[in-house]
Design an enzyme around this catalytic site. Sequence first.
Site, PDB file in Angstrom:
ATOM      1  N   GLU A  66       0.814  -1.220   0.000  1.00  0.00           N
ATOM      2  CA  GLU A  66       0.000   0.000   0.000  1.00  0.00           C
ATOM      3  C   GLU A  66       0.851   1.275   0.000  1.00  0.00           C
ATOM      4  O   GLU A  66       0.806   2.086   0.923  1.00  0.00           O
ATOM      5  CB  GLU A  66      -0.958   0.012   1.192  1.00  0.00           C
ATOM      6  CG  GLU A  66      -1.985  -1.086   1.147  1.00  0.00           C
ATOM      7  CD  GLU A  66      -2.905  -1.107   2.352  1.00  0.00           C
ATOM      8  OE1 GLU A  66      -3.951  -1.775   2.289  1.00  0.00           O
ATOM      9  OE2 GLU A  66      -2.580  -0.446   3.372  1.00  0.00           O
ATOM     10  N   GLU A 125      -6.611  -7.533  -0.862  1.00  0.00           N
ATOM     11  CA  GLU A 125      -7.075  -7.503   0.519  1.00  0.00           C
ATOM     12  C   GLU A 125      -8.515  -6.991   0.571  1.00  0.00           C
ATOM     13  O   GLU A 125      -8.861  -6.021  -0.095  1.00  0.00           O
ATOM     14  CB  GLU A 125      -6.224  -6.555   1.388  1.00  0.00           C
ATOM     15  CG  GLU A 125      -4.802  -6.972   1.625  1.00  0.00           C
ATOM     16  CD  GLU A 125      -4.082  -5.984   2.536  1.00  0.00           C
ATOM     17  OE1 GLU A 125      -4.759  -5.274   3.318  1.00  0.00           O
ATOM     18  OE2 GLU A 125      -2.845  -5.892   2.448  1.00  0.00           O
TER      19      GLU A 125
END
Length: 672
Positions: A152, A308
Amino acid sequence: MAELGWPTEGISYGGDYNPEQWPRHVWDDDVALMRDAGVNLVSVGIFSWGLLEPREGEYDFAWLDDLLDLLHRNGIAVDLGTPTASPPAWFYATYPESRVVTRDGTTLGFGSRGMVSPSSPAYRAAAVRVATELARRYADHPAVVLWHVHNEYGAPVGEDYSPVSVAAFRDWLRERHGSLDALNAAWGTAFWGQVYRDWEHVGAPAATASTANPAQRLDFARFTDHQLRACFRLERDAIRAHATQPITTNFMAHQSYNTDLWAWAREVDVVSDDHYLWSPDPDAHVGLALSADLTRSVARGRPWILMEHSTSAVNWQGRNVAKRPGEMHRNAFTHLGRGADGIMFFQWRASRSGAEKFHSAMLPHAGTASRVFTEVVDLGARLARVAELRGSRVHADVAVLYDWESLWAQDLEWRPSDALGFRERVRTYYERLWRDGVTVDFAHPLDDLSRYRLVVAPASYLLTAAAGENLTRYVEDGGTLLVSCFAGVVDEHDAVHEGGFGAPLRAALGVAVEEFLPLREGETCEVALDGTAVGTDTWTEHLVLDGAQVRGTYRGGPADGMPAVTRHARGSGTGWYVSTALGVDALAPVLAAVYADAGVVPPGRPEGLEVVTRRAEDADYVVVVNHRDEAVKVDVQGTELLTDAVAAGVAQVGAGDVAVFRTARDAQGGGR
């Protein structure tokens, strides 16, 4: 993006696996349970730098060797992560100059997740070393089918105002602008006496007495994106020197701020995304669909991985609302229907310690008898039954424009109204399209838009002259363009266009904007539209017609009696302009007229029924997600893959349930 093979047979299913948090005997239990759940792919090593390199230059791979061998023996493939999102304690102690400094001057240290300065030479060198060592050791390991760089990017740390970052920013500015004269012109530094005569005087836009130069802040956002992406490329190239498997990093789509995913998607072999529901939003499933469509679009239509999402509640929101029975399946199949060929979670086993111990997992604290684990096992079985969807594509006739540079610029301080945000406008227009059952792609304003019947621009505050020309050509060549308010206001330097507000779109829309007329908080007015009236409460504009026809007029407010919605015929197409911030319901009559112009026919499905089609060479796959509390009937012909039931024109999908139909091309309809 390289054309490399998909990492698994069928749909990839699994999640982050962090076995280093558990005794060795638990690993064997985990792998057995993964097999029961149908897991075929797990991500490992993402936060393991402190274990893999306990001291600088000393590596310990014994535990990872054992883990990869165990997973491979049990038929579970590995997405092997580089651990560079969380440098170890020794790095912070050895290289304190690499720590991030926030805009207000706070220096961030060790003890959480998040990277150090992306401009730090020491960090970049250390990241490349650990990535190289991993690639050398595991490039040929049979378990490793995918490489996962970092985690991320830009979250939770994006911008850095440390001395090392300021120095790198100056270098980036020299390359971008070439000279101080060009920099001063681009930033408009004659305003407030900000003219620079020496490069050493140019800094990052840290906290200032009043608002900082917006052009400087826009460039700093571009610089931040550039530095983060440079870090990714360094690790990617270090891996590629030894390994041939595809390489990815997990994006955050509509939840991303510091990364321009149009540019990032060109750097990866497979696009992947993380998405978490926002609990305060009662229609969070619409935001989920938006992120899925945006991810597919930056992947340019190619299959992608949901890297995710959560089985139930997260742990970092004010009120972490648990998912209700069936919601996890609906979330997963929405992503699947919108192009994902991988459905993954954070994480496999719930952590007992640390900041995320209250984050849900595939194997929760409640164990295997829990509702969540039962749904996880059921989801694995369902995904196995729809394996043939892998590789099929989503087709859309409508595009929504999305530009991260416009987001960065529009959301800076001192705009005419802080109630008019980029994400809010995108979500509002997207939700209207979603409720009408219209499947959309997202596109950049400079993309070739010729294949779309309708292009919607909900938030194009920053629009270059070249993008304006592109949109004008699209209209002239027969396209239908719908533009929302506060559009085409500034150029790439956040300077108002010569010719005034909306100048790049004037030819396409046939209107000029003389003045912005935002409403006071609590103030409302109406827009009269072809015999109906809708309310608005945020924004109006003073429009001057330049060839357009009036289709809606303000009633009340500062623009009383003035044009509110216009339609302009240009070439063989039309340009529509909505000069106010209409809500989802208020947009319905506007979109009805625009659809008619564009030849788009909404399917007329009931509220809360989501239907998306994926196309393969020899069949269509109709993915149905029923968000309603009662069963619905769907007009469809074909075989339902989850049950093998045959639909001969009508099929019923249960309350809160999902279905996937294999149909002959175009043998599908709506719902009732």
